[in-house]
Enzyme design. Structure first.
Site, PDB file in Angstrom:
ATOM      1  N   GLU A  29     114.014  -2.530  15.956  1.00 33.70           N
ATOM      2  CA  GLU A  29     112.930  -2.158  16.852  1.00 33.70           C
ATOM      3  C   GLU A  29     111.851  -3.238  16.873  1.00 33.70           C
ATOM      4  O   GLU A  29     111.231  -3.526  15.840  1.00 33.70           O
ATOM      5  CB  GLU A  29     112.343  -0.811  16.409  1.00 33.70           C
ATOM      6  CG  GLU A  29     113.342   0.325  16.516  1.00 33.70           C
ATOM      7  CD  GLU A  29     112.948   1.572  15.743  1.00 33.70           C
ATOM      8  OE1 GLU A  29     113.763   2.511  15.689  1.00 33.70           O
ATOM      9  OE2 GLU A  29     111.821   1.608  15.186  1.00 33.70           O
ATOM     10  N   GLU A  60     117.165   4.982  14.994  1.00 35.98           N
ATOM     11  CA  GLU A  60     117.724   4.393  13.775  1.00 35.98           C
ATOM     12  C   GLU A  60     119.214   4.684  13.625  1.00 35.98           C
ATOM     13  O   GLU A  60     119.957   3.850  13.090  1.00 35.98           O
ATOM     14  CB  GLU A  60     116.958   4.890  12.550  1.00 35.98           C
ATOM     15  CG  GLU A  60     115.605   4.256  12.352  1.00 35.98           C
ATOM     16  CD  GLU A  60     114.564   4.730  13.346  1.00 35.98           C
ATOM     17  OE1 GLU A  60     113.593   3.995  13.607  1.00 35.98           O
ATOM     18  OE2 GLU A  60     114.737   5.854  13.885  1.00 35.98           O
ATOM     19  N   GLN A  82     112.471  -0.100  10.749  1.00 35.67           N
ATOM     20  CA  GLN A  82     111.094  -0.556  10.835  1.00 35.67           C
ATOM     21  C   GLN A  82     110.220  -0.120   9.655  1.00 35.67           C
ATOM     22  O   GLN A  82     109.380  -0.876   9.177  1.00 35.67           O
ATOM     23  CB  GLN A  82     110.471  -0.076  12.144  1.00 35.67           C
ATOM     24  CG  GLN A  82     109.188  -0.781  12.501  1.00 35.67           C
ATOM     25  CD  GLN A  82     108.745  -0.456  13.916  1.00 35.67           C
ATOM     26  OE1 GLN A  82     108.375   0.672  14.211  1.00 35.67           O
ATOM     27  NE2 GLN A  82     108.794  -1.446  14.788  1.00 35.67           N
ATOM     28  N   ILE A  87     114.680   5.766   7.492  1.00 36.78           N
ATOM     29  CA  ILE A  87     116.110   5.621   7.174  1.00 36.78           C
ATOM     30  C   ILE A  87     116.841   6.951   7.225  1.00 36.78           C
ATOM     31  O   ILE A  87     118.069   6.971   7.329  1.00 36.78           O
ATOM     32  CB  ILE A  87     116.352   4.954   5.805  1.00 36.78           C
ATOM     33  CG1 ILE A  87     115.923   5.872   4.647  1.00 36.78           C
ATOM     34  CG2 ILE A  87     115.706   3.596   5.728  1.00 36.78           C
ATOM     35  CD1 ILE A  87     116.436   5.419   3.297  1.00 36.78           C
ATOM     36  N   HIS A 129     105.711   5.854   5.829  1.00 36.32           N
ATOM     37  CA  HIS A 129     105.798   4.405   5.919  1.00 36.32           C
ATOM     38  C   HIS A 129     105.898   3.741   4.548  1.00 36.32           C
ATOM     39  O   HIS A 129     106.287   2.573   4.472  1.00 36.32           O
ATOM     40  CB  HIS A 129     104.580   3.844   6.655  1.00 36.32           C
ATOM     41  CG  HIS A 129     104.563   4.138   8.118  1.00 36.32           C
ATOM     42  ND1 HIS A 129     104.620   5.407   8.612  1.00 36.32           N
ATOM     43  CD2 HIS A 129     104.498   3.320   9.194  1.00 36.32           C
ATOM     44  CE1 HIS A 129     104.575   5.360   9.946  1.00 36.32           C
ATOM     45  NE2 HIS A 129     104.506   4.102  10.313  1.00 36.32           N
TER      46      HIS A 129
END
Length: 325
Positions: A29, A60, A82, A87, A129
């Site tokens: 991405e 993903e 990203q 994941i 994140h």
């Protein structure tokens, strides 16, 4: 030699391999014209073209599926996820399809894929994140897990990962992308996957760690030295395969150890490392191997992130407890 931070070293490794091997392909991405959310792939599409470095949809599972398919056809994909928390959408492709490809096909097909993802706390990023999800990966036979702590290792390990015929989960700590610069060769070189490094010699206690916690542990070792405790610090670099030989050799010298990880305490890399120590070196231990880790809670919001992460003082306290046992 050139001065590079870790982000630049990783980019340079990908550039080296894109130039060397026409079967290396990079996608994810915003990795193309934008150069990735952290600019880790900046300039690579302009240099190698849109057929070698290209953007994907925000999916993903599609990124992982594309990587698996390309891997069976002789390509060496570098697939960027990203952020680590994303994941989950690609776990089937990463941990089932890619990791089992050689087994399922009787050795006919391979999955020479690098799944890159940034992870780790201390940067006040948004939810999902910054989690440390290496514990999920090390339960999966067939995939390798690499976590560099410095620019030199990052470039050498990335080149090794791209050339490996097994899938590699390559985790890049967010807080290390711009943390410092190091001397990095501009030519190609490799750092072997599965080999730890003693980054500080010591005789009283072994500190086993990886990623950003290597640097936190080195600061803790300085504080321990002031208290008369000599700590040996080992950068594991790779969690799967684990370099148990280097770990055992250190414990035979110090007779005590702690494991420092940023992830939650339960069922993570530290637990597996301690289990292997008990299997291979329990008669050399003079104290239990303790863990210094994140609490068993959901990763916190930014306001209390610093209190959640393992700190120098917590590592010092854990190491002192082992020495005084």
């Amino acid at each position: 030699m050139a001065q590079m931070n870790m982000k630049e070293a990783i980019r340079d490794a990908m550039r080296v391999e894109l130039k060397r091997d026409p079967n290396v392909i990079l996608f994810g991405e915003d990795v193309g014209k934008v150069g990735g959310v952290f600019r880790a792939t900046e300039g690579l599409q302009a240099e190698f073209g849109e057929t070698r470095v290209f953007d994907t949809p925000l999916a993903e599972s599609a990124i992982g599926g594309l990587a698996v398919g390309l891997g069976t056809q002789g390509f060496r994909p570098i697939a960027e996820i990203q952020f680590v928390g994303f994941i989950y959408e690609a776990l089937d492709q990463m941990f089932v399809q890619a990791a089992r490809m050689r087994f399922r096909s009787g050795g006919r097909y391979h999955s020479p894929i690098v799944f890159r993802t940034p992870f780790g706390g201390g940067v006040k990023a948004a939810e999902l994140h910054t989690d440390s999800l290496e514990g999920l990966a090390i339960q999966t036979p067939g995939i390798k897990v690499v976590i560099p702590s410095n620019p030199y290792d990052a470039k050498g390990l990335m080149i090794s990962a791209i050339r490996d015929n097994d899938p590699v989960f390559f985790m890049e700590h967010l807080n290390l992308y711009h943390a410092f610069r190091d001397e990095v060769p501009e030519d190609e070189y490799t750092v072997p996957i599965g080999k730890a490094k003693v980054v500080r010699e010591g005789k009283d206690v072994t500190i086993l760690t990886y990623g950003l916690m290597v640097h936190t542990s080195l600061k803790a070792a300085d504080e321990l030295e002031k208290a008369g405790i000599s700590a040996e610090v080992i950068d594991l670099r790779t969690l799967l395969p684990l370099d148990i030989d280097t770990i055992v050799a250190s414990i035979q010298k110090t007779n005590r150890a702690i494991v420092v990880q940023e992830a939650q305490k339960t069922s993570g890399a530290a637990a597996e490392i301690i289990a292997q120590i008990n299997e291979k070196a329990i008669l050399h231990l003079e104290a239990p191997v303790l863990r210094c880790a994140g609490p068993d809670t959901v990763y916190p919001f930014a306001q209390i992130e610093d209190a959640w992460l393992p700190s120098v003082s917590r590592i010092v306290k854990t190491a002192t407890q082992v020495v005084q046992f």
